[in-house]
Write a protein that holds these residues in place. Structure first.
Motif, PDB file in Angstrom:
ATOM      1  N   ALA A  40     -48.619  82.973 -49.264  1.00 22.13           N
ATOM      2  CA  ALA A  40     -49.766  82.242 -48.741  1.00 22.13           C
ATOM      3  C   ALA A  40     -50.979  82.537 -49.609  1.00 22.13           C
ATOM      4  CB  ALA A  40     -50.036  82.666 -47.298  1.00 22.13           C
ATOM      5  N   SER A  41     -51.679  81.477 -50.011  1.00 25.95           N
ATOM      6  CA  SER A  41     -52.949  81.627 -50.719  1.00 25.95           C
ATOM      7  C   SER A  41     -54.051  81.227 -49.756  1.00 25.95           C
ATOM      8  CB  SER A  41     -52.990  80.725 -51.956  1.00 25.95           C
ATOM      9  OG  SER A  41     -51.996  81.102 -52.874  1.00 25.95           O
ATOM     10  N   LEU A  42     -54.943  82.145 -49.500  1.00 34.76           N
ATOM     11  CA  LEU A  42     -56.004  81.942 -48.519  1.00 34.76           C
ATOM     12  C   LEU A  42     -57.340  82.317 -49.127  1.00 34.76           C
ATOM     13  CD1 LEU A  42     -54.174  83.918 -45.717  1.00 34.76           C
ATOM     14  CD2 LEU A  42     -54.372  81.449 -45.771  1.00 34.76           C
ATOM     15  N   CYS A  43     -58.391  81.733 -48.574  1.00 34.16           N
ATOM     16  CA  CYS A  43     -59.738  82.125 -48.985  1.00 34.16           C
ATOM     17  C   CYS A  43     -59.938  83.610 -48.685  1.00 34.16           C
ATOM     18  CB  CYS A  43     -60.769  81.289 -48.220  1.00 34.16           C
ATOM     19  SG  CYS A  43     -62.476  81.783 -48.543  1.00 34.16           S
ATOM     20  N   ILE A  44     -60.427  84.337 -49.686  1.00 29.05           N
ATOM     21  CA  ILE A  44     -60.656  85.770 -49.506  1.00 29.05           C
ATOM     22  C   ILE A  44     -62.143  86.100 -49.418  1.00 29.05           C
ATOM     23  CG2 ILE A  44     -58.464  86.501 -50.526  1.00 29.05           C
ATOM     24  CD1 ILE A  44     -59.975  86.963 -53.184  1.00 29.05           C
ATOM     25  N   GLY A  45     -62.968  85.063 -49.349  1.00 27.18           N
ATOM     26  CA  GLY A  45     -64.404  85.294 -49.175  1.00 27.18           C
ATOM     27  C   GLY A  45     -65.063  86.007 -50.329  1.00 27.18           C
ATOM     28  N   CYS A  46     -64.629  85.693 -51.557  1.00 22.70           N
ATOM     29  CA  CYS A  46     -65.130  86.435 -52.722  1.00 22.70           C
ATOM     30  C   CYS A  46     -66.448  85.878 -53.262  1.00 22.70           C
ATOM     31  CB  CYS A  46     -64.085  86.430 -53.827  1.00 22.70           C
ATOM     32  SG  CYS A  46     -63.788  84.795 -54.544  1.00 22.70           S
ATOM     33  N   ASP A  47     -66.861  84.699 -52.791  1.00 22.84           N
ATOM     34  CA  ASP A  47     -68.105  84.047 -53.226  1.00 22.84           C
ATOM     35  C   ASP A  47     -68.040  83.484 -54.647  1.00 22.84           C
ATOM     36  OD1 ASP A  47     -69.244  84.527 -50.800  1.00 22.84           O
ATOM     37  OD2 ASP A  47     -70.633  86.077 -51.477  1.00 22.84           O
ATOM     38  N   ALA A  48     -66.863  83.425 -55.243  1.00 24.73           N
ATOM     39  CA  ALA A  48     -66.765  82.863 -56.598  1.00 24.73           C
ATOM     40  C   ALA A  48     -67.235  81.418 -56.626  1.00 24.73           C
ATOM     41  CB  ALA A  48     -65.321  82.970 -57.106  1.00 24.73           C
ATOM     42  N   CYS A  49     -66.960  80.666 -55.573  1.00 31.54           N
ATOM     43  CA  CYS A  49     -67.386  79.259 -55.513  1.00 31.54           C
ATOM     44  C   CYS A  49     -68.905  79.162 -55.440  1.00 31.54           C
ATOM     45  CB  CYS A  49     -66.742  78.559 -54.316  1.00 31.54           C
ATOM     46  SG  CYS A  49     -66.899  79.456 -52.747  1.00 31.54           S
ATOM     47  N   VAL A  50     -69.514  80.048 -54.690  1.00 31.14           N
ATOM     48  CA  VAL A  50     -70.977  80.070 -54.577  1.00 31.14           C
ATOM     49  C   VAL A  50     -71.592  80.364 -55.941  1.00 31.14           C
ATOM     50  CG1 VAL A  50     -72.956  81.216 -53.500  1.00 31.14           C
ATOM     51  CG2 VAL A  50     -70.859  80.834 -52.178  1.00 31.14           C
ATOM     52  N   ASP A  51     -71.066  81.373 -56.596  1.00 26.06           N
ATOM     53  CA  ASP A  51     -71.620  81.799 -57.890  1.00 26.06           C
ATOM     54  C   ASP A  51     -71.411  80.744 -58.978  1.00 26.06           C
ATOM     55  OD1 ASP A  51     -72.312  84.143 -56.637  1.00 26.06           O
ATOM     56  OD2 ASP A  51     -70.568  85.263 -57.358  1.00 26.06           O
ATOM     57  N   ALA A  52     -70.303  80.007 -58.883  1.00 20.67           N
ATOM     58  CA  ALA A  52     -69.982  79.046 -59.951  1.00 20.67           C
ATOM     59  C   ALA A  52     -70.758  77.744 -59.828  1.00 20.67           C
ATOM     60  CB  ALA A  52     -68.485  78.738 -59.929  1.00 20.67           C
ATOM     61  N   CYS A  53     -71.228  77.420 -58.653  1.00 20.37           N
ATOM     62  CA  CYS A  53     -71.834  76.096 -58.432  1.00 20.37           C
ATOM     63  C   CYS A  53     -73.191  75.984 -59.139  1.00 20.37           C
ATOM     64  CB  CYS A  53     -72.003  75.844 -56.936  1.00 20.37           C
ATOM     65  SG  CYS A  53     -72.724  74.220 -56.615  1.00 20.37           S
ATOM     66  N   PRO A  54     -73.319  75.027 -60.065  1.00 19.67           N
ATOM     67  CA  PRO A  54     -74.575  74.902 -60.824  1.00 19.67           C
ATOM     68  C   PRO A  54     -75.706  74.266 -60.027  1.00 19.67           C
ATOM     69  CG  PRO A  54     -73.028  73.200 -61.507  1.00 19.67           C
ATOM     70  CD  PRO A  54     -72.289  74.078 -60.538  1.00 19.67           C
ATOM     71  N   THR A  55     -75.385  73.670 -58.886  1.00 20.34           N
ATOM     72  CA  THR A  55     -76.435  72.991 -58.117  1.00 20.34           C
ATOM     73  C   THR A  55     -76.798  73.705 -56.824  1.00 20.34           C
ATOM     74  OG1 THR A  55     -74.895  71.619 -56.840  1.00 20.34           O
ATOM     75  CG2 THR A  55     -75.573  70.783 -58.999  1.00 20.34           C
ATOM     76  N   GLY A  56     -76.159  74.834 -56.558  1.00 21.81           N
ATOM     77  CA  GLY A  56     -76.456  75.560 -55.320  1.00 21.81           C
ATOM     78  C   GLY A  56     -75.952  74.853 -54.076  1.00 21.81           C
ATOM     79  N   ALA A  57     -74.883  74.062 -54.233  1.00 19.73           N
ATOM     80  CA  ALA A  57     -74.378  73.274 -53.103  1.00 19.73           C
ATOM     81  C   ALA A  57     -73.569  74.094 -52.110  1.00 19.73           C
ATOM     82  CB  ALA A  57     -73.528  72.119 -53.625  1.00 19.73           C
ATOM     83  N   VAL A  58     -73.041  75.247 -52.554  1.00 20.55           N
ATOM     84  CA  VAL A  58     -72.146  76.028 -51.696  1.00 20.55           C
ATOM     85  C   VAL A  58     -72.870  77.237 -51.133  1.00 20.55           C
ATOM     86  CG1 VAL A  58     -69.894  77.169 -51.560  1.00 20.55           C
ATOM     87  CG2 VAL A  58     -70.266  75.373 -53.251  1.00 20.55           C
ATOM     88  N   SER A  59     -72.719  77.433 -49.842  1.00 26.30           N
ATOM     89  CA  SER A  59     -73.295  78.627 -49.231  1.00 26.30           C
ATOM     90  C   SER A  59     -72.318  79.185 -48.212  1.00 26.30           C
ATOM     91  CB  SER A  59     -74.637  78.309 -48.565  1.00 26.30           C
ATOM     92  OG  SER A  59     -74.467  77.298 -47.592  1.00 26.30           O
ATOM     93  N   ARG A  60     -72.534  80.426 -47.893  1.00 26.14           N
ATOM     94  CA  ARG A  60     -71.662  81.086 -46.923  1.00 26.14           C
ATOM     95  C   ARG A  60     -72.287  80.976 -45.531  1.00 26.14           C
ATOM     96  NH1 ARG A  60     -67.976  85.692 -46.275  1.00 26.14           N
ATOM     97  NH2 ARG A  60     -67.702  86.288 -48.435  1.00 26.14           N
ATOM     98  N   GLU A  61     -71.439  80.680 -44.560  1.00 25.88           N
ATOM     99  CA  GLU A  61     -71.946  80.528 -43.199  1.00 25.88           C
ATOM    100  C   GLU A  61     -70.865  80.932 -42.203  1.00 25.88           C
ATOM    101  OE1 GLU A  61     -73.304  76.720 -40.745  1.00 25.88           O
ATOM    102  OE2 GLU A  61     -74.493  76.970 -42.561  1.00 25.88           O
ATOM    103  N   ASN A  62     -71.182  81.883 -41.354  1.00 28.24           N
ATOM    104  CA  ASN A  62     -70.257  82.331 -40.302  1.00 28.24           C
ATOM    105  C   ASN A  62     -68.861  82.657 -40.832  1.00 28.24           C
ATOM    106  OD1 ASN A  62     -72.258  81.988 -38.339  1.00 28.24           O
ATOM    107  ND2 ASN A  62     -71.714  79.845 -38.053  1.00 28.24           N
ATOM    108  N   GLY A  63     -68.815  83.346 -41.940  1.00 33.66           N
ATOM    109  CA  GLY A  63     -67.534  83.788 -42.478  1.00 33.66           C
ATOM    110  C   GLY A  63     -66.823  82.763 -43.331  1.00 33.66           C
ATOM    111  N   GLY A  64     -67.294  81.517 -43.340  1.00 33.57           N
ATOM    112  CA  GLY A  64     -66.685  80.480 -44.166  1.00 33.57           C
ATOM    113  C   GLY A  64     -67.714  79.940 -45.146  1.00 33.57           C
TER     114      GLY A  64
END
Ligand code: SF4
Ligand code: SF4
Length: 121
Positions: A40-64
């Motif tokens: 199983a491949s699951l989100c591990i909450g590493c924030d890589a998506c947040v850090d990679a986004c050049p427009t700041g579109a991704v943020s963490r909220e309530n564990g997701g």
């Protein structure tokens, strides 16, 4: 057991279709010397998506994670950055595990009949 019900639950919850290719987790089966191995491949909450986004579109909220659709250009940087390969671009907008915040609880966990998926504390 690799039934893929968790992928279907995630896909229908977020996209109204039963399509494992749109799920924000992945169940993959591989043959090894001892037989079939289900991973199983699951989100591990590493924030890589947040850090990679050049427009700041991704943020963490309530564990997701939440994607601001008006900021997402669909560039795919978050997809490339995800070490678990569970970020998807659908209809030009990125999506990733939001812990099913609109449904109230993780649907992959709820639908896993053998109880193989649990929410980590
Ligand atoms: S696809 Fe969207 S959310 Fe992902 S990195 Fe690009 S702009 Fe950000
Ligand atoms: S918690 Fe929800 S969004 Fe995250 S993988 Fe499970 S079903 Fe998908």
């Amino acid at each position: 057991m690799g039934c893929h019900l968790c992928e279907l639950a995630c896909s229908v919850t977020h996209h109204d279709v039963f399509d494992p290719g749109r799920a924000y987790l992945g169940i993959r089966s591989v043959y090894v010397d001892d037989g079939l191995l289900v991973r199983a491949s699951l989100c591990i909450g590493c924030d890589a998506c947040v850090d990679a986004c050049p427009t700041g579109a991704v943020s963490r909220e309530n564990g997701g994670y939440v994607v601001q659709r008006d900021l997402c250009t669909g560039c795919g940087a978050c997809v490339q950055a995800c070490p678990q390969q569970v970020v998807r671009i659908t209809d030009g907008v990125a999506g990733m595990c939001d812990m099913c915040r609109d449904a109230g609880m993780p649907q992959c966990v709820q639908w896993c009949r053998p109880g193989a998926l649990v929410v980590a504390g």
